[in-house]
Motif scaffolding. Structure first.
Motif, mmCIF file in Angstrom:
data_model
loop_
_atom_site.group_PDB
_atom_site.id
_atom_site.type_symbol
_atom_site.label_atom_id
_atom_site.label_comp_id
_atom_site.label_asym_id
_atom_site.label_seq_id
_atom_site.Cartn_x
_atom_site.Cartn_y
_atom_site.Cartn_z
ATOM 1 N N PRO A 39 0.822 -1.216 0.000
ATOM 2 C CA PRO A 39 0.000 0.000 0.000
ATOM 3 C C PRO A 39 0.859 1.270 0.000
ATOM 4 O O PRO A 39 1.868 1.343 0.693
ATOM 5 N N GLY A 40 0.478 2.223 -0.829
ATOM 6 C CA GLY A 40 1.115 3.534 -0.791
ATOM 7 C C GLY A 40 2.466 3.625 -1.484
ATOM 8 O O GLY A 40 3.145 4.649 -1.371
ATOM 9 N N GLY A 98 2.992 3.923 -4.557
ATOM 10 C CA GLY A 98 2.909 4.815 -5.720
ATOM 11 C C GLY A 98 2.404 4.127 -6.976
ATOM 12 O O GLY A 98 2.615 4.613 -8.092
ATOM 13 N N LYS A 99 1.674 3.039 -6.797
ATOM 14 C CA LYS A 99 1.189 2.264 -7.946
ATOM 15 C C LYS A 99 0.273 3.091 -8.841
ATOM 16 O O LYS A 99 0.444 3.135 -10.059
ATOM 17 N N SER A 100 -0.718 3.758 -8.239
ATOM 18 C CA SER A 100 -1.669 4.529 -9.049
ATOM 19 C C SER A 100 -0.964 5.656 -9.788
ATOM 20 O O SER A 100 -1.259 5.931 -10.951
ATOM 21 N N THR A 101 -0.031 6.316 -9.112
ATOM 22 C CA THR A 101 0.702 7.408 -9.746
ATOM 23 C C THR A 101 1.523 6.868 -10.917
ATOM 24 O O THR A 101 1.607 7.505 -11.973
ATOM 25 N N ASP A 159 -8.233 5.117 -6.088
ATOM 26 C CA ASP A 159 -7.088 5.173 -7.008
ATOM 27 C C ASP A 159 -7.227 6.242 -8.092
ATOM 28 O O ASP A 159 -6.232 6.753 -8.597
ATOM 29 N N GLU A 181 -4.134 -2.672 -11.452
ATOM 30 C CA GLU A 181 -3.450 -2.333 -10.196
ATOM 31 C C GLU A 181 -4.050 -3.123 -9.044
ATOM 32 O O GLU A 181 -5.258 -3.094 -8.829
ATOM 33 N N ASN A 207 10.057 2.742 -6.767
ATOM 34 C CA ASN A 207 9.473 4.079 -6.895
ATOM 35 C C ASN A 207 9.887 4.934 -5.689
ATOM 36 O O ASN A 207 10.461 4.441 -4.742
ATOM 37 N N LYS A 208 9.549 6.210 -5.763
ATOM 38 C CA LYS A 208 9.948 7.180 -4.735
ATOM 39 C C LYS A 208 11.461 7.223 -4.629
ATOM 40 O O LYS A 208 12.020 7.297 -3.523
ATOM 41 N N ASP A 259 13.240 9.494 -5.215
ATOM 42 C CA ASP A 259 13.689 10.782 -4.676
ATOM 43 C C ASP A 259 13.944 10.684 -3.176
ATOM 44 O O ASP A 259 14.439 11.609 -2.557
ATOM 45 N N VAL A 307 10.448 8.014 -10.184
ATOM 46 C CA VAL A 307 9.810 9.011 -9.317
ATOM 47 C C VAL A 307 8.488 9.330 -10.008
ATOM 48 O O VAL A 307 8.414 10.203 -10.875
ATOM 49 N N ALA A 308 7.469 8.606 -9.621
ATOM 50 C CA ALA A 308 6.202 8.678 -10.358
ATOM 51 C C ALA A 308 5.611 10.077 -10.335
ATOM 52 O O ALA A 308 5.065 10.552 -11.328
#
Ligand SMILES: Nc1nc2c(ncn2[C@@H]2O[C@H](COP(=O)(O)OP(=O)(O)OP(=O)(O)O)[C@@H](O)[C@H]2O)c(=O)[nH]1
Ligand SMILES: [Mg+2]
Lengths: 346, 134
Positions: free
Chosen positions: A61-62, A64-67, A102, A151, A198-199, A201, A255-256
């Motif tokens: 969860p969280g 960044g899948k949707s992004t 989402d 997703e 992801n993330k 950054d 970095v979505a």
């Protein structure tokens, strides 16, 4: 009623094939609700599907899948490929309701007729979720979407099952989820065709990438063997792929939120797609999927039939007897099957 | 399987406070509905498109900016254009009493002020959807 033609099987199918989005949405609801039209619709649309490339995006969860889905779909649209998206979230076991959020991260895709987004709740169906999702994917496929992205939150077995419906599964990791190796859950290596860290950054992205690569170097189990456990239909598979055609899951940093690394990820997905086709593994997966599907439907159909024939009173009595240890469950089932076989012919 | 009631919760307009909308979304989930939450700054066209794709029975709007007399009818119109004229539209926010009859005449059937107990909204939805058995 504004659209009477959308209430019939023929009306829905012809409207869908003409590109009517309301028809598409209605058909998906019929399948989710398992209405009387669900099976005839699936039967009518099945021959039209099979063209899309199906991409699973899964992860904690969280992460960044949707992004990421938002970014990937946007890039596919730049390449003039249409995209269907299914975002699956869990149904609350307490209320039976669900909060499906989402779309909030997919607003860049609004207003594009080449994109269709549908949120789906798991509805806690026993093992039927993967099948329901597969059916909805099939509808989007028949509607002509060229890429279908699904997703799911990677926490349970059912999500892993949904991922197995996809041809390319992307597992999304994010740094800072605690111990890197711990975060890479058992089972994930087997289903991942591609990793996205992801993330990127954030602190620790490089460590997560390294941890992943280390685990991958320890050896990639052959996913087709793993998916083959349990009792399968005795099918002859269409190929034995050459050993030099092994796919080693690549790891991408993204970095979505800033759309960084997305085009590399998309290239990876397309590369995997080409690999599946060239190695014959796409066909192999279709075969495995068909075998699983047939077995599942056969089991459910026979189960429903036998239970209906026995009737609730007899079932209750047997359940009671087994619970009281007056009879063991194997003998009980033997008796049920015998009773079914000797049912009065109508 | 019993048909599930699906509700889209959206915030049209420019105000960025979605706490109230999220509270209602969660309450509706807890009442057993499937709630699609789309977030802030939605245009009427975006809301109608999402309602169509998600095939919802209900669209719940939260408008705190005072622009409800403009935005709510626009959402209704956008839904009609998509052929979704049978969707139940609810509006929550700070709505002066004198606006309510006008809104209802436009087809915004349920208007709820701030602090409306959510069971009241749930009851309203169940009543409205129960009648026309299709
Ligand atoms: N810093 C940073 N934040 C990100 C990145 N990608 C996504 N986020 C943020 O992470 C949060 C979750 O993003 P989502 O895309 O909703 O993640 P998700 O995995 O779909 O979440 P669930 O569906 O709830 O499991 C949001 O606040 C995003 O803005 C990224 O690359 N960097
Ligand atoms: Mg998500």
């Amino acid at each position: 009623m504004a659209h009477p033609q959308l209430n019939t099987l023929a009306g829905l199918v012809s409207a869908l094939l003409a590109g009517n989005r309301r028809a598409l949405a209605r058909i998906i609801s019929h399948i989710e609700d398992n209405t009387a039209l669900a099976q005839p619709l699936l039967a009518a649309l099945y021959p039209r599907a099979g063209q899309a490339h199906i991409i699973g995006i899964t992860g904690a969860p969280g992460t960044g899948k949707s992004t990421l889905v938002n970014g990937l779909a946007g890039l596919y649209r730049q390449r003039r490929l249409s995209v269907g998206i299914i975002a699956v979230d869990p149904t609350s076991p307490f209320s039976g309701g669900a909060l499906l959020g989402d779309r909030v991260r997919m607003r860049d895709l609004a207003g594009d007729p080449g994109v269709f987004i549908r949120s789906m709740a798991t509805r806690g169906s026993l093992g039927g979720l993967a099948q329901a999702t597969a059916d909805v994917i099939m509808v989007l496929d028949a509607a002509g979407f060229e890429r279908i992205i699904i997703e799911t939150v990677g926490v349970g077995q059912s999500e892993v099952e949904i991922a197995s419906t996809a041809y390319t599964t992307v597992v999304v990791e994010a740094p800072g989820l605690g111990d890197e190796v711990q975060a890479i859950k058992a089972g994930v290596l087997e289903i991942a065709d591609i990793f996205a860290v992801n993330k990127a950054d954030r602190e620790g992205a490089d460590r997560t990438v390294m941890a992943l690569k280390m685990m991958l170097n320890l050896g990639i189990p052959d996913k087709y063997q793993i998916m083959h456990h349990g009792r399968m239909l005795p099918v002859t598979l269409p190929l034995a792929s050459a050993p030099d055609q092994q796919w080693i899951p690549p790891v991408y940093k993204t970095v979505a939120t800033q759309k960084q690394g997305i085009s590399e990820l998309l290239e990876g997905i397309e590369e995997h797609h080409r690999y599946l086709v060239a190695s014959g593994r796409r066909q192999l997966r279709s075969h495995l999927r068909a075998a699983t599907e047939l077995r599942m439907i056969l089991r459910d159909t026979l189960l429903d039939r036998v239970l209906a024939e026995l009737g609730t009173a007899a079932i209750d009595a047997m359940v009671h007897a087994v619970a009281q240890r007056q009879i063991d469950p194997y003998t009980a089932v033997k008796q049920w099957v015998a009773a079914y076989n000797h049912r009065p012919t109508t | 399987m019993k048909r599930k009631i699906r509700v889209l919760v959206a915030k049209p307009g420019l105000d960025g406070h979605d706490r109230g909308a999220k509270v209602v979304a969660r309450a509706l989930r807890d009442a057993g509905f499937e709630v699609i939450y789309t977030g802030i700054r939605q245009t009427p066209a975006m809301i109608a498109e999402a309602a169509l794709q998600e095939d919802v029975d209900v669209v719940g709007l939260s408008i705190l900016s005072g622009a409800h007399m403009v935005l709510a009818p626009k959402v209704k119109q956008a839904l009609n254009e998509q052929g979704m004229d049978d969707v139940l539209i609810l509006l929550g926010g700070i709505i002066p009493d004198e606006d309510v009859p006008t809104l209802q005449a436009m087809g915004i059937k349920g208007v709820f002020g701030p602090g409306t107990p959510t069971p009241q909204i749930v009851k309203f939805i169940l009543q409205e959807l129960a009648e026309p058995v299709t």
